[in-house]
Design an enzyme around this catalytic site. Sequence first.
Site, PDB file in Angstrom:
ATOM      1  N   TYR A   1       3.908   0.149   1.707  1.00 53.47           N
ATOM      2  CA  TYR A   1       4.676   0.553   2.877  1.00 53.47           C
ATOM      3  C   TYR A   1       5.866  -0.385   3.087  1.00 53.47           C
ATOM      4  O   TYR A   1       5.704  -1.560   3.438  1.00 53.47           O
ATOM      5  CB  TYR A   1       3.803   0.539   4.133  1.00 53.47           C
ATOM      6  CG  TYR A   1       2.604   1.471   4.091  1.00 53.47           C
ATOM      7  CD1 TYR A   1       2.492   2.476   3.126  1.00 53.47           C
ATOM      8  CD2 TYR A   1       1.582   1.339   5.013  1.00 53.47           C
ATOM      9  CE1 TYR A   1       1.394   3.312   3.088  1.00 53.47           C
ATOM     10  CE2 TYR A   1       0.476   2.190   4.996  1.00 53.47           C
ATOM     11  CZ  TYR A   1       0.389   3.176   4.030  1.00 53.47           C
ATOM     12  OH  TYR A   1      -0.700   4.002   4.009  1.00 53.47           O
TER      13      TYR A   1
ATOM     14  N   HIS B   1      -5.262   2.179  -3.559  1.00 52.01           N
ATOM     15  CA  HIS B   1      -4.467   3.165  -2.827  1.00 52.01           C
ATOM     16  C   HIS B   1      -4.626   4.586  -3.378  1.00 52.01           C
ATOM     17  O   HIS B   1      -4.599   5.555  -2.626  1.00 52.01           O
ATOM     18  CB  HIS B   1      -2.996   2.759  -2.834  1.00 52.01           C
ATOM     19  CG  HIS B   1      -2.233   3.257  -1.651  1.00 52.01           C
ATOM     20  ND1 HIS B   1      -1.165   2.599  -1.115  1.00 52.01           N
ATOM     21  CD2 HIS B   1      -2.368   4.361  -0.890  1.00 52.01           C
ATOM     22  CE1 HIS B   1      -0.692   3.258  -0.070  1.00 52.01           C
ATOM     23  NE2 HIS B   1      -1.400   4.350   0.068  1.00 52.01           N
TER      24      HIS B   1
END
Length: 281
Positions: free
Chosen positions: A51, A110
């Site tokens: 992010y 992830h």
Amino acid sequence: MQDAKFTPPLFPIGLGSWHIGDDPEAADHNAQTVRFALDHGVNVLDTAEMYGDGASETVVGRGMAGVDRDKVFLISKFYPWHASARDLPRALEGSLRRLNTDYLDLYLLHWPGQVPLAETIKTLQDLQRQGLIKQYGVSNFDAAAMQELFRVPGGSEVQYNEDLYHLGSRGIEYDLLPWQRQHGVRLIAYSPLAHDWQTRQKITGKETLRAVAKAHGATPFQIMLAWAIRDGQTIAIPESTNPDHVATNIAAAKITLTKQDLAALDHAFPGPTQPEALDVL
């Protein structure tokens, strides 16, 4: 630091941070939003090295400053190409530095990648023994990937899988959710309010959802959140950089949907009748 088995009671609605670090000029405001969430009952924060290329972790870390660390359940995620025995410790070191903490409560792969799961899990167990992470888990894993994971030594110790889940995206209910419930793996629902404006408008425009919201004196978005956490086991992590929206999200945890509500929503937003490809962002 607490024992590795310690887990604070988790509030069912956390705070996601996908875009929370995108605008450097908004960093102070966004850090204050994180702090607002923590000061008003939220204790689950979700971020990732992906992010903002680490910027979101930095903002989350700033928002946590001065908060009792043991009362926060902090989640971060690592890239699949950092999942090796060589690269994973360095990836974790970077995340810890940006978050200004010495451990994570939960560290997630992830999405599935090319590094053998056995190598990744063994490395995560090493990091766990060092006290750098308390628990490890996965994200964007479908039923087949979870079954493969559980065949790997240490894979069955995974207690969390983070997947996209909302009223307009229910595909995981066909096989993944039943399997996870059978094996004691909790769902972390990301984008529980849907990710894009068009999808949100399509969902919240349904008269059934609006009627349920009106009956509870709530907004359609609050009903979406209450629906996502209805089983008492799911943690929803809506993203917000607006304290007012965070407060509204927090209030959704107090809404209990009736059997009639759930039946009406099932009719308006049918669940899957056959296997579906995992919905991902």
